[in-house]
Design a protein around this motif. Structure first.
Motif, PDB file in Angstrom:
ATOM      1  N   THR A 117       0.815  -1.206   0.000  1.00  0.00           N
ATOM      2  CA  THR A 117       0.000   0.000   0.000  1.00  0.00           C
ATOM      3  C   THR A 117       0.852   1.261   0.000  1.00  0.00           C
ATOM      4  O   THR A 117       2.045   1.244   0.335  1.00  0.00           O
ATOM      5  CB  THR A 117      -0.908   0.019   1.232  1.00  0.00           C
ATOM      6  OG1 THR A 117      -0.084   0.077   2.416  1.00  0.00           O
ATOM      7  CG2 THR A 117      -1.785  -1.235   1.301  1.00  0.00           C
ATOM      8  N   VAL A 118       0.214   2.376  -0.358  1.00  0.00           N
ATOM      9  CA  VAL A 118       0.889   3.674  -0.290  1.00  0.00           C
ATOM     10  C   VAL A 118       1.308   3.962   1.142  1.00  0.00           C
ATOM     11  O   VAL A 118       2.386   4.524   1.391  1.00  0.00           O
ATOM     12  CB  VAL A 118      -0.034   4.781  -0.826  1.00  0.00           C
ATOM     13  CG1 VAL A 118       0.575   6.151  -0.576  1.00  0.00           C
ATOM     14  CG2 VAL A 118      -0.313   4.579  -2.308  1.00  0.00           C
ATOM     15  N   GLU A 119       0.485   3.591   2.087  1.00  0.00           N
ATOM     16  CA  GLU A 119       0.810   3.823   3.502  1.00  0.00           C
ATOM     17  C   GLU A 119       2.133   3.182   3.878  1.00  0.00           C
ATOM     18  O   GLU A 119       2.959   3.776   4.586  1.00  0.00           O
ATOM     19  CB  GLU A 119      -0.309   3.261   4.385  1.00  0.00           C
ATOM     20  CG  GLU A 119      -0.043   3.416   5.879  1.00  0.00           C
ATOM     21  CD  GLU A 119      -1.109   2.750   6.732  1.00  0.00           C
ATOM     22  OE1 GLU A 119      -1.020   2.854   7.976  1.00  0.00           O
ATOM     23  OE2 GLU A 119      -2.028   2.114   6.163  1.00  0.00           O
ATOM     24  N   ASN A 120       2.365   1.956   3.415  1.00  0.00           N
ATOM     25  CA  ASN A 120       3.589   1.244   3.787  1.00  0.00           C
ATOM     26  C   ASN A 120       4.772   1.574   2.881  1.00  0.00           C
ATOM     27  O   ASN A 120       5.930   1.514   3.326  1.00  0.00           O
ATOM     28  CB  ASN A 120       3.338  -0.271   3.749  1.00  0.00           C
ATOM     29  CG  ASN A 120       2.427  -0.737   4.861  1.00  0.00           C
ATOM     30  OD1 ASN A 120       2.367  -0.142   5.940  1.00  0.00           O
ATOM     31  ND2 ASN A 120       1.700  -1.817   4.604  1.00  0.00           N
ATOM     32  N   GLY A 161       4.847   4.284   0.347  1.00  0.00           N
ATOM     33  CA  GLY A 161       4.900   5.598  -0.292  1.00  0.00           C
ATOM     34  C   GLY A 161       6.267   6.236  -0.206  1.00  0.00           C
ATOM     35  O   GLY A 161       6.777   6.803  -1.185  1.00  0.00           O
ATOM     36  N   SER A 162       6.903   6.147   0.953  1.00  0.00           N
ATOM     37  CA  SER A 162       8.235   6.756   1.120  1.00  0.00           C
ATOM     38  C   SER A 162       9.282   6.024   0.294  1.00  0.00           C
ATOM     39  O   SER A 162      10.253   6.628  -0.164  1.00  0.00           O
ATOM     40  CB  SER A 162       8.636   6.754   2.595  1.00  0.00           C
ATOM     41  OG  SER A 162       8.727   5.424   3.095  1.00  0.00           O
ATOM     42  N   TRP A 189      -2.202   4.525  -5.774  1.00  0.00           N
ATOM     43  CA  TRP A 189      -0.852   4.585  -6.327  1.00  0.00           C
ATOM     44  C   TRP A 189      -0.792   5.515  -7.532  1.00  0.00           C
ATOM     45  O   TRP A 189       0.215   6.227  -7.730  1.00  0.00           O
ATOM     46  CB  TRP A 189      -0.353   3.189  -6.686  1.00  0.00           C
ATOM     47  CG  TRP A 189       0.274   2.516  -5.507  1.00  0.00           C
ATOM     48  CD1 TRP A 189      -0.205   1.445  -4.808  1.00  0.00           C
ATOM     49  CD2 TRP A 189       1.495   2.898  -4.878  1.00  0.00           C
ATOM     50  NE1 TRP A 189       0.634   1.141  -3.772  1.00  0.00           N
ATOM     51  CE2 TRP A 189       1.699   2.006  -3.785  1.00  0.00           C
ATOM     52  CE3 TRP A 189       2.429   3.895  -5.095  1.00  0.00           C
ATOM     53  CZ2 TRP A 189       2.790   2.089  -2.937  1.00  0.00           C
ATOM     54  CZ3 TRP A 189       3.536   3.994  -4.250  1.00  0.00           C
ATOM     55  CH2 TRP A 189       3.707   3.101  -3.190  1.00  0.00           C
ATOM     56  N   HIS A 237      -0.463   8.826  -6.150  1.00  0.00           N
ATOM     57  CA  HIS A 237       0.849   9.052  -5.520  1.00  0.00           C
ATOM     58  C   HIS A 237       1.934   9.293  -6.565  1.00  0.00           C
ATOM     59  O   HIS A 237       2.756  10.206  -6.400  1.00  0.00           O
ATOM     60  CB  HIS A 237       1.217   7.859  -4.637  1.00  0.00           C
ATOM     61  CG  HIS A 237       2.418   8.100  -3.781  1.00  0.00           C
ATOM     62  ND1 HIS A 237       2.451   9.056  -2.799  1.00  0.00           N
ATOM     63  CD2 HIS A 237       3.659   7.508  -3.764  1.00  0.00           C
ATOM     64  CE1 HIS A 237       3.641   9.050  -2.197  1.00  0.00           C
ATOM     65  NE2 HIS A 237       4.382   8.126  -2.781  1.00  0.00           N
TER      66      HIS A 237
END
Length: 424
Positions: free
Chosen positions: A246-249, A251-252, A282, A285
């Motif tokens: 996920t973007v949460e996990n 994204g960085s 995504w 993002h």
């Protein structure tokens, strides 16, 4: 969900059968009953597939990201090692009777008393020397012959089993190093009849299958960005399977993509793994990072050709599959068209819509030999450049790895596709 459960059942059955075979050949056949080696081997044959299963399903099951990372390395690496251990043992099955026959002939040519093996060295499934035997003339000779047979079987089992790990470890070790080192840049020249002279030498960096996840993270992305920027392309095409999470996990981990540089920009199309990870999130993002998503649409490139992109076929489950009419239907066919599409299988649609060049990924080139033979069954082209009618298809092996962070016989790559104008 029903398909996922069915796949899970098949995977469990396959893992169970394979690990039982490995236990028989590497534990039962070569260790003493009740000994520490057998106990340790049995525990490993139970624990390792559980870790592999956890690595495969933890993300789908919504496990915390730290749990996914904890099980990913041992679980996925074991799957790669298991593949080559099983292949080595399969070859050993052919060698086993030949080695036994050679030992038997050698023993017959130089007969001598064979000391009875210690009961601790005799596998549980083999008849031990302490078994009841008839007494009388010739009984001692029979016991010696039986002991010799047990010794030969034990020697052959240990020789074949002992060779499996040394044979399997080097390709897995080198294949892991290759993935963690990062992809190499390769160059391919593609002649296109319709592009003008001004587009001669135009360079497109094709990046596919980065697969950011519990193993490959921000450092992997930065290596890819550095490699792409050092090639100084005119345009960058990220053709799907950017992430496994996920973007949460993650994204960085994707943030270095914001530093991609090309004079005509960076573009992105979805792959099937984006639809396992939240495709819309995504897409938003990567747009924030400066890449332009092409979702069944096209743009005119100043060099003199059209660039189109279609959503991956996996998006059909969400009503967002490839739409070639929307992306290509009303264009001027006198201009060359370059299509970004994650999976090679859509090339036949590309041919019908007059695409000159399709750029894809998805196959990983098979990733782990002999996986390339399986990939050939599902894809028209596994890696490289091929022609389908008036359409050329280029398939990258990808810049990362899915599952095991290992590649054997299919090194990762970033490809600089250089367009050659026939008018030049």
């Amino acid at each position: 969900m029903g398909v996922f459960v069915l796949v899970l059942v098949v995977v469990l059955a396959l893992l169970g059968a394979v690990h039982r075979y490995v236990w028989q050949r590497l534990v039962r056949d070569v260790t003493a009953p009740g000994g520490p080696a057998r106990r340790i081997g049995t525990v490993l044959v139970v624990v390792l597939p559980l870790l592999s299963l956890a690595a495969l399903v933890s993300a789908r099951a919504g496990a915390p990201f730290w749990v996914q990372r904890a099980v990913a390395w041992p679980g996925f690496l074991w799957l790669a090692l298991l593949l080559y251990v099983v292949l080595a043992l399969a070859v050993g099955e052919a060698v086993r009777p030949l080695l036994r026959a050679w030992l038997a002939r050698r023993a017959a040519a130089a007969p001598r008393a064979v000391p009875e093996p210690s009961p601790a060295l005799v596998p549980a499934h083999e008849p031990g020397p302490a078994a009841a035997e008839p007494e009388g003339p010739g009984a001692e000779t029979g016991r010696v012959a039986d002991a010799a047979g047990v010794s030969r079987r034990l020697f052959v089992s240990r020789a074949v089993g002992g060779a499996a790990a040394p044979v399997a470890a080097p390709p897995v070790g080198y294949g892991t190093y290759g993935v963690l080192r990062g992809p190499r840049v390769k160059r391919v020249t593609v002649p296109l009849a319709k592009v003008p002279r001004a587009a001669h030498g135009y360079r497109i960096a094709v990046v596919s299958d980065i697969h950011l996840g519990p193993i490959l993270g921000r450092a992997h992305t930065q290596r890819i960005v550095d490699a792409v920027n050092s090639a100084q392309p005119d345009l960058i095409a990220v053709v799907g399977d950017l992430v496994d999470g996920t973007v949460e996990n993650l994204g960085s981990a994707a943030e270095p993509l914001a530093r991609l540089r090309a004079r005509h920009g960076s573009f992105f199309v979805t792959g099937n793994h984006e639809y396992f990870s939240g495709a819309d999130a995504w897409v938003d993002h990567v747009r924030d990072l400066g890449l332009r998503p092409l979702r069944n649409e096209r743009v005119e490139i100043a060099a003199g050709f059209d660039l189109a992109g279609v959503d991956d076929v996996a998006g059909e489950s969400e009503g967002r599959g490839p739409d070639f009419v929307r992306a290509l239907g009303d264009r001027d066919r006198a201009r060359a068209a370059v299509l970004l599409a994650h999976q090679p299988i859509v090339v036949h649609d590309a041919v019908r819509h007059g695409v000159d060049l399709q750029l894809s990924g998805h196959t990983h080139g098979g990733q782990l030999w002999p996986g390339n033979y399986l990939a050939e069954l599902a894809n028209p082209t596994v890696a490289g450049l091929e022609r389908y009618g008036d359409t050329q298809l280029y398939v990258s092996r990808g810049a990362g790895a899915w599952g095991p962070p290992v590649r054997v016989g299919a090194p990762s790559d970033i490809t600089i596709v250089e367009i050659a104008s026939k008018q030049a």
